[in-house]
Design a protein around this motif. Structure first.
Motif, PDB file in Angstrom:
ATOM      1  N   PRO A 266       0.799  -1.230   0.000  1.00 63.78           N
ATOM      2  CA  PRO A 266       0.000   0.000   0.000  1.00 63.78           C
ATOM      3  C   PRO A 266       0.827   1.273   0.000  1.00 63.78           C
ATOM      4  CG  PRO A 266      -1.005  -1.609   1.451  1.00 63.78           C
ATOM      5  CD  PRO A 266       0.312  -2.194   1.022  1.00 63.78           C
ATOM      6  N   SER A 267       1.992   1.260   0.615  1.00 67.05           N
ATOM      7  CA  SER A 267       2.819   2.468   0.643  1.00 67.05           C
ATOM      8  C   SER A 267       3.318   2.867  -0.733  1.00 67.05           C
ATOM      9  CB  SER A 267       4.024   2.267   1.580  1.00 67.05           C
ATOM     10  OG  SER A 267       3.607   2.231   2.938  1.00 67.05           O
ATOM     11  N   MET A 268       3.175   1.992  -1.704  1.00 68.42           N
ATOM     12  CA  MET A 268       3.586   2.317  -3.068  1.00 68.42           C
ATOM     13  C   MET A 268       2.516   3.064  -3.847  1.00 68.42           C
ATOM     14  SD  MET A 268       5.824  -0.614  -4.954  1.00 68.42           S
ATOM     15  CE  MET A 268       5.471   0.235  -6.495  1.00 68.42           C
ATOM     16  N   THR A 269       1.354   3.280  -3.255  1.00 66.88           N
ATOM     17  CA  THR A 269       0.295   3.940  -4.007  1.00 66.88           C
ATOM     18  C   THR A 269       0.780   5.277  -4.566  1.00 66.88           C
ATOM     19  OG1 THR A 269      -2.041   4.588  -4.015  1.00 66.88           O
ATOM     20  CG2 THR A 269      -0.765   5.142  -2.042  1.00 66.88           C
ATOM     21  N   GLY A 270       0.405   5.556  -5.794  1.00 64.33           N
ATOM     22  CA  GLY A 270       0.882   6.754  -6.473  1.00 64.33           C
ATOM     23  C   GLY A 270       2.149   6.542  -7.264  1.00 64.33           C
ATOM     24  N   ALA A 271       2.727   5.346  -7.185  1.00 59.20           N
ATOM     25  CA  ALA A 271       3.980   5.079  -7.886  1.00 59.20           C
ATOM     26  C   ALA A 271       3.756   4.951  -9.386  1.00 59.20           C
ATOM     27  CB  ALA A 271       4.625   3.796  -7.357  1.00 59.20           C
ATOM     28  N   VAL A 272       4.783   5.355 -10.136  1.00 64.55           N
ATOM     29  CA  VAL A 272       4.803   5.198 -11.585  1.00 64.55           C
ATOM     30  C   VAL A 272       5.962   4.267 -11.915  1.00 64.55           C
ATOM     31  CG1 VAL A 272       4.968   6.350 -13.805  1.00 64.55           C
ATOM     32  CG2 VAL A 272       3.865   7.519 -11.883  1.00 64.55           C
ATOM     33  N   LEU A 273       5.650   3.142 -12.526  1.00 64.98           N
ATOM     34  CA  LEU A 273       6.661   2.124 -12.806  1.00 64.98           C
ATOM     35  C   LEU A 273       7.057   2.177 -14.276  1.00 64.98           C
ATOM     36  CD1 LEU A 273       5.048  -0.857 -10.860  1.00 64.98           C
ATOM     37  CD2 LEU A 273       6.565   0.921 -10.000  1.00 64.98           C
ATOM     38  N   ASP A 274       8.352   2.305 -14.537  1.00 64.57           N
ATOM     39  CA  ASP A 274       8.854   2.398 -15.903  1.00 64.57           C
ATOM     40  C   ASP A 274       9.230   1.017 -16.437  1.00 64.57           C
ATOM     41  OD1 ASP A 274       8.643   5.194 -16.010  1.00 64.57           O
ATOM     42  OD2 ASP A 274      10.585   5.431 -15.031  1.00 64.57           O
ATOM     43  N   ALA A 275       9.029   0.816 -17.730  1.00 67.15           N
ATOM     44  CA  ALA A 275       9.426  -0.430 -18.382  1.00 67.15           C
ATOM     45  C   ALA A 275       9.826  -0.098 -19.805  1.00 67.15           C
ATOM     46  CB  ALA A 275       8.265  -1.431 -18.350  1.00 67.15           C
ATOM     47  N   ASN A 276      11.021   0.469 -19.966  1.00 62.69           N
ATOM     48  CA  ASN A 276      11.424   0.942 -21.288  1.00 62.69           C
ATOM     49  C   ASN A 276      12.831   0.529 -21.689  1.00 62.69           C
ATOM     50  OD1 ASN A 276      13.317   3.020 -20.255  1.00 62.69           O
ATOM     51  ND2 ASN A 276      11.456   3.992 -19.478  1.00 62.69           N
ATOM     52  N   GLY A 277      13.390  -0.471 -21.026  1.00 62.78           N
ATOM     53  CA  GLY A 277      14.726  -0.938 -21.382  1.00 62.78           C
ATOM     54  C   GLY A 277      15.810   0.094 -21.172  1.00 62.78           C
ATOM     55  N   ALA A 278      15.574   1.035 -20.226  1.00 65.37           N
ATOM     56  CA  ALA A 278      16.491   2.131 -19.898  1.00 65.37           C
ATOM     57  C   ALA A 278      16.620   3.147 -21.015  1.00 65.37           C
ATOM     58  CB  ALA A 278      17.875   1.594 -19.489  1.00 65.37           C
ATOM     59  N   SER A 279      15.652   3.195 -21.916  1.00 66.50           N
ATOM     60  CA  SER A 279      15.668   4.220 -22.955  1.00 66.50           C
ATOM     61  C   SER A 279      15.298   5.598 -22.424  1.00 66.50           C
ATOM     62  CB  SER A 279      14.735   3.844 -24.103  1.00 66.50           C
ATOM     63  OG  SER A 279      13.385   3.750 -23.643  1.00 66.50           O
ATOM     64  N   PHE A 280      14.659   5.618 -21.267  1.00 65.24           N
ATOM     65  CA  PHE A 280      14.387   6.880 -20.576  1.00 65.24           C
ATOM     66  C   PHE A 280      14.369   6.586 -19.096  1.00 65.24           C
ATOM     67  CE2 PHE A 280      11.703  10.229 -18.749  1.00 65.24           C
ATOM     68  CZ  PHE A 280      12.375  11.333 -19.236  1.00 65.24           C
ATOM     69  N   VAL A 281      15.324   7.162 -18.372  1.00 62.44           N
ATOM     70  CA  VAL A 281      15.422   6.929 -16.936  1.00 62.44           C
ATOM     71  C   VAL A 281      15.193   8.241 -16.202  1.00 62.44           C
ATOM     72  CG1 VAL A 281      16.877   4.888 -17.096  1.00 62.44           C
ATOM     73  CG2 VAL A 281      17.942   7.134 -17.052  1.00 62.44           C
ATOM     74  N   ARG A 282      14.475   8.170 -15.102  1.00 63.96           N
ATOM     75  CA  ARG A 282      14.117   9.373 -14.344  1.00 63.96           C
ATOM     76  C   ARG A 282      14.813   9.343 -12.984  1.00 63.96           C
ATOM     77  NH1 ARG A 282       8.872   9.224 -12.824  1.00 63.96           N
ATOM     78  NH2 ARG A 282       8.508   7.051 -13.399  1.00 63.96           N
TER      79      ARG A 282
END
Length: 239
Positions: free
Chosen positions: A223-239
Protein backbone atom coordinates in the motif's frame (compact mmCIF):
# COMPACT_ATOMS: atom_id res chain seq x y z
CA UNK A 1 -7.14 -8.06 -0.74
CA UNK A 2 -9.31 -10.61 1.06
CA UNK A 3 -9.42 -14.39 0.83
CA UNK A 4 -12.48 -14.30 -1.46
CA UNK A 5 -12.21 -14.15 -5.23
CA UNK A 6 -10.80 -10.91 -6.57
CA UNK A 7 -12.98 -9.37 -9.27
CA UNK A 8 -11.04 -7.51 -11.97
CA UNK A 9 -11.97 -5.53 -15.08
CA UNK A 10 -9.36 -5.00 -17.82
CA UNK A 11 -9.92 -2.64 -20.74
CA UNK A 12 -8.33 -3.02 -24.17
CA UNK A 13 -8.02 -6.77 -23.69
CA UNK A 14 -8.31 -8.06 -27.24
CA UNK A 15 -4.59 -8.03 -28.06
CA UNK A 16 -1.11 -7.02 -26.95
CA UNK A 17 -0.62 -5.80 -23.41
CA UNK A 18 -4.28 -6.00 -22.43
CA UNK A 19 -4.68 -9.57 -23.63
CA UNK A 20 -1.54 -10.58 -21.75
CA UNK A 21 -2.77 -8.85 -18.60
CA UNK A 22 -6.08 -10.69 -18.75
CA UNK A 23 -4.34 -14.03 -19.31
CA UNK A 24 -1.93 -13.35 -16.44
CA UNK A 25 -4.80 -12.60 -14.07
CA UNK A 26 -6.74 -15.80 -14.70
CA UNK A 27 -6.69 -18.19 -11.77
CA UNK A 28 -8.84 -20.01 -9.20
CA UNK A 29 -8.89 -16.99 -6.89
CA UNK A 30 -9.72 -14.45 -9.61
CA UNK A 31 -12.74 -13.56 -11.71
CA UNK A 32 -11.49 -11.33 -14.52
CA UNK A 33 -13.39 -9.73 -17.38
CA UNK A 34 -11.99 -7.92 -20.38
CA UNK A 35 -13.28 -5.21 -22.70
CA UNK A 36 -12.76 -4.66 -26.39
CA UNK A 37 -14.39 -2.49 -29.02
CA UNK A 38 -16.08 -5.42 -30.76
CA UNK A 39 -16.64 -7.76 -27.84
CA UNK A 40 -15.33 -10.85 -29.60
CA UNK A 41 -13.90 -13.92 -27.82
CA UNK A 42 -15.93 -13.48 -24.66
CA UNK A 43 -14.95 -9.86 -24.03
CA UNK A 44 -17.47 -7.14 -23.19
CA UNK A 45 -18.14 -4.83 -26.13
CA UNK A 46 -17.64 -1.13 -25.47
CA UNK A 47 -16.50 1.48 -27.98
CA UNK A 48 -14.91 4.26 -25.94
CA UNK A 49 -15.31 6.65 -28.85
CA UNK A 50 -19.03 6.66 -28.01
CA UNK A 51 -20.48 8.82 -25.25
CA UNK A 52 -21.60 6.68 -22.32
CA UNK A 53 -19.58 3.62 -23.32
CA UNK A 54 -17.44 3.62 -20.17
CA UNK A 55 -20.48 3.74 -17.91
CA UNK A 56 -22.17 1.02 -19.90
CA UNK A 57 -19.09 -1.17 -19.60
CA UNK A 58 -18.96 -0.62 -15.85
CA UNK A 59 -22.60 -1.60 -15.43
CA UNK A 60 -22.17 -4.71 -17.57
CA UNK A 61 -19.08 -5.78 -15.67
CA UNK A 62 -20.78 -5.25 -12.32
CA UNK A 63 -23.69 -7.41 -13.43
CA UNK A 64 -21.39 -10.20 -14.58
CA UNK A 65 -19.26 -9.96 -11.42
CA UNK A 66 -22.12 -10.15 -8.92
CA UNK A 67 -22.09 -6.44 -8.14
CA UNK A 68 -18.46 -6.16 -7.05
CA UNK A 69 -15.26 -5.00 -8.73
CA UNK A 70 -12.04 -4.93 -6.70
CA UNK A 71 -9.49 -3.90 -9.32
CA UNK A 72 -9.68 -2.05 -12.61
CA UNK A 73 -6.87 -2.02 -15.15
CA UNK A 74 -7.19 0.79 -17.70
CA UNK A 75 -5.23 -0.31 -20.74
CA UNK A 76 -7.39 0.67 -23.73
CA UNK A 77 -5.86 3.23 -26.04
CA UNK A 78 -5.13 4.29 -29.61
CA UNK A 79 -1.92 5.49 -31.24
CA UNK A 80 -2.58 7.28 -34.50
CA UNK A 81 -0.62 9.81 -36.53
CA UNK A 82 -1.83 13.41 -36.37
CA UNK A 83 0.53 15.63 -38.45
CA UNK A 84 0.46 19.34 -37.62
CA UNK A 85 -0.08 20.19 -41.29
CA UNK A 86 -3.39 18.34 -41.38
CA UNK A 87 -6.49 20.42 -41.98
CA UNK A 88 -7.50 22.23 -38.80
CA UNK A 89 -10.72 20.30 -38.39
CA UNK A 90 -9.00 16.96 -39.01
CA UNK A 91 -6.23 17.72 -36.53
CA UNK A 92 -8.73 18.67 -33.83
CA UNK A 93 -10.88 15.63 -34.53
CA UNK A 94 -7.88 13.34 -34.13
CA UNK A 95 -6.81 15.13 -30.95
CA UNK A 96 -10.27 14.81 -29.41
CA UNK A 97 -10.64 11.15 -30.40
CA UNK A 98 -7.34 10.24 -28.75
CA UNK A 99 -8.21 12.15 -25.60
CA UNK A 100 -11.63 10.52 -25.44
CA UNK A 101 -10.36 6.98 -25.78
CA UNK A 102 -6.99 7.21 -24.00
CA UNK A 103 -7.91 9.56 -21.17
CA UNK A 104 -11.56 10.45 -20.71
CA UNK A 105 -12.86 6.88 -20.79
CA UNK A 106 -10.19 5.86 -18.27
CA UNK A 107 -11.11 8.84 -16.08
CA UNK A 108 -14.78 7.85 -16.17
CA UNK A 109 -13.91 4.32 -15.12
CA UNK A 110 -11.58 5.53 -12.37
CA UNK A 111 -14.36 7.76 -11.02
CA UNK A 112 -16.87 4.92 -11.07
CA UNK A 113 -14.35 2.63 -9.39
CA UNK A 114 -13.57 5.12 -6.59
CA UNK A 115 -17.28 5.69 -5.92
CA UNK A 116 -17.88 1.92 -5.94
CA UNK A 117 -15.06 1.29 -3.48
CA UNK A 118 -16.33 4.10 -1.25
CA UNK A 119 -19.92 2.84 -1.30
CA UNK A 120 -18.78 -0.64 -0.31
CA UNK A 121 -16.35 0.68 2.29
CA UNK A 122 -13.80 -1.70 0.83
CA UNK A 123 -10.25 -1.51 -0.42
CA UNK A 124 -9.72 -1.26 -4.15
CA UNK A 125 -6.96 -0.85 -6.69
CA UNK A 126 -6.61 1.06 -9.94
CA UNK A 127 -3.85 0.23 -12.40
CA UNK A 128 -3.44 2.64 -15.31
CA UNK A 129 -1.30 1.70 -18.30
CA UNK A 130 0.29 4.97 -19.44
CA UNK A 131 3.46 5.31 -21.52
CA UNK A 132 7.06 6.45 -21.58
CA UNK A 133 5.68 9.29 -23.69
CA UNK A 134 4.16 10.78 -20.53
CA UNK A 135 7.68 11.85 -19.52
CA UNK A 136 9.81 11.72 -22.64
CA UNK A 137 7.21 12.94 -25.14
CA UNK A 138 6.68 11.35 -28.52
CA UNK A 139 7.05 12.10 -32.22
CA UNK A 140 5.81 15.34 -33.85
CA UNK A 141 2.82 13.34 -35.14
CA UNK A 142 1.82 12.25 -31.65
CA UNK A 143 1.32 15.34 -29.49
CA UNK A 144 -2.11 14.02 -28.55
CA UNK A 145 -0.85 10.61 -27.49
CA UNK A 146 1.87 12.01 -25.25
CA UNK A 147 -0.54 14.52 -23.73
CA UNK A 148 -3.12 11.85 -22.99
CA UNK A 149 -0.59 9.64 -21.24
CA UNK A 150 0.94 12.51 -19.28
CA UNK A 151 -2.53 13.39 -18.04
CA UNK A 152 -3.18 9.76 -17.12
CA UNK A 153 -0.09 9.76 -14.90
CA UNK A 154 -1.17 13.01 -13.23
CA UNK A 155 -4.66 11.61 -12.70
CA UNK A 156 -3.25 8.44 -11.14
CA UNK A 157 -1.15 10.42 -8.67
CA UNK A 158 -4.13 12.60 -7.79
CA UNK A 159 -6.32 9.56 -7.09
CA UNK A 160 -3.58 8.02 -4.95
CA UNK A 161 -3.18 11.18 -2.87
CA UNK A 162 -6.90 11.73 -2.52
CA UNK A 163 -8.06 8.30 -1.44
CA UNK A 164 -5.16 6.43 0.15
CA UNK A 165 -6.70 6.85 3.61
CA UNK A 166 -9.70 4.87 2.32
CA UNK A 167 -7.46 2.03 1.11
CA UNK A 168 -8.06 2.99 -2.51
CA UNK A 169 -4.71 2.56 -4.21
CA UNK A 170 -3.62 3.72 -7.65
CA UNK A 171 -0.58 2.83 -9.76
CA UNK A 172 0.62 3.78 -13.23
CA UNK A 173 2.82 1.71 -15.52
CA UNK A 174 4.76 3.48 -18.28
CA UNK A 175 5.98 1.09 -20.96
CA UNK A 176 8.27 2.15 -23.75
CA UNK A 177 8.00 0.32 -27.04
CA UNK A 178 6.23 -2.99 -26.47
CA UNK A 179 5.83 -5.67 -29.11
CA UNK A 180 2.18 -5.06 -29.89
CA UNK A 181 0.46 -4.36 -33.18
CA UNK A 182 0.72 -0.60 -32.62
CA UNK A 183 4.42 -0.70 -31.77
CA UNK A 184 5.32 -3.03 -34.63
CA UNK A 185 3.75 -0.66 -37.15
CA UNK A 186 5.48 2.34 -35.61
CA UNK A 187 8.88 0.66 -35.50
CA UNK A 188 8.62 -0.38 -39.14
CA UNK A 189 7.56 3.08 -40.29
CA UNK A 190 10.39 4.81 -38.42
CA UNK A 191 13.24 2.39 -39.20
CA UNK A 192 13.29 -0.24 -36.49
CA UNK A 193 17.05 -0.66 -36.15
CA UNK A 194 17.63 3.02 -35.48
CA UNK A 195 14.96 3.13 -32.79
CA UNK A 196 16.20 -0.07 -31.18
CA UNK A 197 19.67 1.49 -30.94
CA UNK A 198 18.15 3.99 -28.49
CA UNK A 199 17.16 1.18 -26.10
CA UNK A 200 20.15 0.05 -23.99
CA UNK A 201 18.48 -3.30 -23.34
CA UNK A 202 18.64 -3.91 -27.09
CA UNK A 203 15.03 -4.92 -27.56
CA UNK A 204 11.51 -3.70 -26.96
CA UNK A 205 9.45 -5.00 -24.06
CA UNK A 206 7.26 -8.05 -24.40
CA UNK A 207 3.56 -7.82 -23.45
CA UNK A 208 4.09 -10.49 -20.82
CA UNK A 209 6.56 -8.25 -19.00
CA UNK A 210 4.06 -5.42 -18.71
CA UNK A 211 1.34 -7.90 -17.76
CA UNK A 212 3.44 -9.18 -14.86
CA UNK A 213 3.88 -5.62 -13.59
CA UNK A 214 0.12 -5.06 -13.79
CA UNK A 215 -0.54 -8.33 -11.95
CA UNK A 216 1.86 -7.29 -9.20
CA UNK A 217 0.20 -3.89 -8.84
CA UNK A 218 -3.22 -5.53 -8.73
CA UNK A 219 -2.31 -7.98 -5.98
CA UNK A 220 1.07 -7.59 -4.33
CA UNK A 221 2.33 -4.02 -4.47
CA UNK A 222 2.50 -2.74 -0.87
CA UNK A 223 0.00 0.00 0.00
CA UNK A 224 2.82 2.47 0.64
CA UNK A 225 3.59 2.32 -3.07
CA UNK A 226 0.29 3.94 -4.01
CA UNK A 227 0.88 6.75 -6.47
CA UNK A 228 3.98 5.08 -7.89
CA UNK A 229 4.80 5.20 -11.59
CA UNK A 230 6.66 2.12 -12.81
CA UNK A 231 8.85 2.40 -15.90
CA UNK A 232 9.43 -0.43 -18.38
CA UNK A 233 11.42 0.94 -21.29
CA UNK A 234 14.73 -0.94 -21.38
CA UNK A 235 16.49 2.13 -19.90
CA UNK A 236 15.67 4.22 -22.95
CA UNK A 237 14.39 6.88 -20.58
CA UNK A 238 15.42 6.93 -16.94
CA UNK A 239 14.12 9.37 -14.34
Amino acid sequence: MTDKKTHILVTGASRGIGKSILETLYGPSVSALGQSTTGQNGLIAANFADTGAAGGLWDSALEKLDGRIDVIVNNAGIFENNPIDSADADWLESWNATMQINLTAAAELCRLAVKHFQKRGAAGRIVNIASRAAYRGDSPEHWHYAASKGAMVAMTKTIARGYAAQEILAFAICPGFTMTGMAEEYLESRGGDKLLADIPLGRVAQPEEIAEMARWCAFDAPPSMTGAVLDANGASFVR
